[in-house]
Motif scaffolding. Structure first.
Motif, short mmCIF file in Angstrom:
data_model
loop_
_atom_site.label_atom_id
_atom_site.label_comp_id
_atom_site.label_asym_id
_atom_site.label_seq_id
_atom_site.Cartn_x
_atom_site.Cartn_y
_atom_site.Cartn_z
N ASP A 21 0.83 -1.22 0.00
CA ASP A 21 0.00 0.00 0.00
C ASP A 21 0.86 1.26 0.00
OD1 ASP A 21 -2.40 -1.43 -0.01
OD2 ASP A 21 -2.52 -1.46 2.18
N ARG A 22 1.86 1.29 0.86
CA ARG A 22 2.72 2.49 0.95
C ARG A 22 3.59 2.64 -0.30
NH1 ARG A 22 1.58 6.52 4.28
NH2 ARG A 22 3.77 7.06 4.37
N LEU A 23 4.06 1.52 -0.87
CA LEU A 23 4.85 1.60 -2.09
C LEU A 23 3.98 2.11 -3.24
CD1 LEU A 23 7.59 1.18 -3.42
CD2 LEU A 23 6.85 -1.14 -4.00
N PHE A 24 2.73 1.67 -3.29
CA PHE A 24 1.83 2.18 -4.33
C PHE A 24 1.60 3.68 -4.17
CE2 PHE A 24 -2.47 3.02 -6.05
CZ PHE A 24 -2.18 2.77 -7.39
N LEU A 25 1.46 4.14 -2.93
CA LEU A 25 1.31 5.57 -2.66
C LEU A 25 2.50 6.34 -3.24
CD1 LEU A 25 -0.64 7.47 -1.08
CD2 LEU A 25 0.85 7.15 0.89
N PRO A 30 2.56 11.35 -9.26
CA PRO A 30 3.22 11.98 -10.41
C PRO A 30 4.43 12.83 -10.04
CG PRO A 30 0.84 12.28 -10.53
CD PRO A 30 1.15 11.69 -9.18
N GLU A 31 4.39 13.50 -8.89
CA GLU A 31 5.54 14.30 -8.45
C GLU A 31 6.77 13.43 -8.19
OE1 GLU A 31 5.44 17.87 -5.70
OE2 GLU A 31 3.52 16.88 -5.27
N VAL A 32 6.55 12.28 -7.56
CA VAL A 32 7.64 11.36 -7.25
C VAL A 32 8.23 10.80 -8.54
CG1 VAL A 32 8.19 9.13 -6.19
CG2 VAL A 32 6.71 10.74 -4.99
N MET A 33 7.38 10.49 -9.50
CA MET A 33 7.81 9.80 -10.72
C MET A 33 8.28 10.76 -11.82
SD MET A 33 7.49 6.77 -9.67
CE MET A 33 7.56 5.65 -11.06
N VAL A 36 11.85 10.00 -13.04
CA VAL A 36 12.25 8.61 -12.96
C VAL A 36 12.31 7.93 -14.33
CG1 VAL A 36 11.59 6.37 -11.96
CG2 VAL A 36 11.38 8.44 -10.60
N GLY A 37 11.61 8.48 -15.29
CA GLY A 37 11.59 7.87 -16.61
C GLY A 37 10.53 6.78 -16.74
N GLN A 38 9.61 6.75 -15.79
CA GLN A 38 8.49 5.80 -15.84
C GLN A 38 7.22 6.55 -15.49
OE1 GLN A 38 9.77 3.20 -12.72
NE2 GLN A 38 10.97 1.90 -14.07
N LYS A 39 6.12 6.10 -16.05
CA LYS A 39 4.83 6.70 -15.71
C LYS A 39 4.41 6.24 -14.32
CE LYS A 39 2.93 6.90 -20.43
NZ LYS A 39 3.53 8.12 -20.77
N PRO A 40 3.64 7.07 -13.61
CA PRO A 40 3.14 6.64 -12.30
C PRO A 40 2.33 5.35 -12.43
CG PRO A 40 2.74 8.99 -12.64
CD PRO A 40 3.22 8.43 -13.95
N LEU A 41 2.45 4.50 -11.43
CA LEU A 41 1.66 3.26 -11.43
C LEU A 41 0.19 3.58 -11.25
CD1 LEU A 41 3.90 0.87 -9.29
CD2 LEU A 41 4.00 1.39 -11.74
N THR A 42 -0.66 2.73 -11.79
CA THR A 42 -2.11 2.98 -11.73
C THR A 42 -2.86 1.89 -10.98
OG1 THR A 42 -2.38 1.93 -13.88
CG2 THR A 42 -2.13 4.34 -13.86
N ILE A 44 -2.56 -1.19 -7.80
CA ILE A 44 -1.77 -1.67 -6.66
C ILE A 44 -1.05 -2.99 -6.99
CG2 ILE A 44 -3.59 -2.98 -5.50
CD1 ILE A 44 -2.47 -1.54 -2.87
N GLU A 45 -1.60 -3.75 -7.92
CA GLU A 45 -0.95 -5.00 -8.33
C GLU A 45 0.44 -4.73 -8.93
OE1 GLU A 45 -5.21 -5.44 -7.98
OE2 GLU A 45 -4.11 -4.16 -9.37
N GLN A 46 0.60 -3.56 -9.55
CA GLN A 46 1.91 -3.19 -10.10
C GLN A 46 2.93 -3.04 -8.98
OE1 GLN A 46 0.00 0.18 -12.18
NE2 GLN A 46 1.23 -0.43 -13.97
N SER A 47 2.53 -2.49 -7.86
CA SER A 47 3.44 -2.35 -6.71
C SER A 47 3.78 -3.72 -6.13
CB SER A 47 2.82 -1.46 -5.64
OG SER A 47 2.77 -0.13 -6.10
N ALA A 48 2.83 -4.63 -6.14
CA ALA A 48 3.11 -5.99 -5.68
C ALA A 48 4.17 -6.63 -6.57
CB ALA A 48 1.83 -6.83 -5.67
N GLU A 49 4.10 -6.37 -7.88
CA GLU A 49 5.11 -6.89 -8.81
C GLU A 49 6.48 -6.25 -8.56
OE1 GLU A 49 4.94 -9.50 -10.94
OE2 GLU A 49 3.00 -9.80 -9.96
N VAL A 50 6.50 -4.96 -8.24
CA VAL A 50 7.76 -4.27 -7.93
C VAL A 50 8.41 -4.92 -6.71
CG1 VAL A 50 8.77 -2.09 -7.13
CG2 VAL A 50 7.12 -2.07 -9.01
#
Length: 180
Positions: A21-25, A30-33, A36-42, A44-50
């Motif tokens: 949850d916190r990694l997805f946050l 968009p400010e964080v990313m 970074v050269g990557q689009k913001p994640l959309t 939560i499953e993407q954060s689980a993969e990270v």
């Protein structure tokens, strides 16, 4: 991987599935990313993969980015630490790279510097590394300032799809204070 580092205000420890949850946050902001050269994640499953990808790096390389927990709030506020680059960046491969990323509400508090100093100490003193690399988008003024303050030396620049990045290196300090 069993690395746990404590600083005055932070705990750096391996990522677990509970951090999703916190990694997805962090990675959906968009400010964080921005640099970074990557689009913001959309999703939560993407954060689980990270997290799975980082845990795979722990197994394969014995090292990877660590979750940064603020002691005062006990919240995951970002990540920091060394990563072994197995894919080429700026012509470099199989080198150790310092990185960090924090939620905006924790910017400007010295957490990047504090966690990076602990990461560098671990790399040079515990892993006996001679050199640690880092890179930052040229427009990310705060990150470039932090790397220079940490003693990194600019070694050139390279182009990424989202703009120019600056490549830095820091060598181990010898007992007499000079760099190796």
């Amino acid at each position: 991987m069993n690395i746990r580092i404590e600083t005055e205000r932070l705990i750096l420890r391996p990522f677990t599935e509970d951090d999703v949850d916190r990694l997805f946050l962090l990675d959906s902001n968009p400010e964080v990313m921005k640099y970074v050269g990557q689009k913001p994640l959309t999703k939560i499953e993407q954060s689980a993969e990270v997290i799975k990808m980082i845990q795979k790096q722990y197994l394969e390389n014995g090292i990877g980015r660590l979750a940064v927990i603020e002691k005062e709030s006990n919240l995951l506020i970002g990540w920091s630490f060394l990563k072994y680059l197995t894919e080429e960046i700026n012509g470099f491969k199989n080198v150790y790279d310092l990185g960090y990323r924090f939620l905006p509400e924790f910017w400007g508090k010295g957490y990047a510097t504090e966690s990076a100093k602990a990461s560098l100490a671990y790399g040079f003193n515990k892993m006996n590394l001679d050199k640690i690399c880092a890179h930052a988008h040229s427009e990310n003024l705060a990150s470039n300032h932090t790397l220079r303050k940490l003693g990194f030396v600019e070694k050139g620049s390279f182009e990424e799809p989202d703009g120019t990045c600056i490549w830095y290196e820091k060598s181990r300090m010898l007992k007499n204070g000079s760099q190796k």
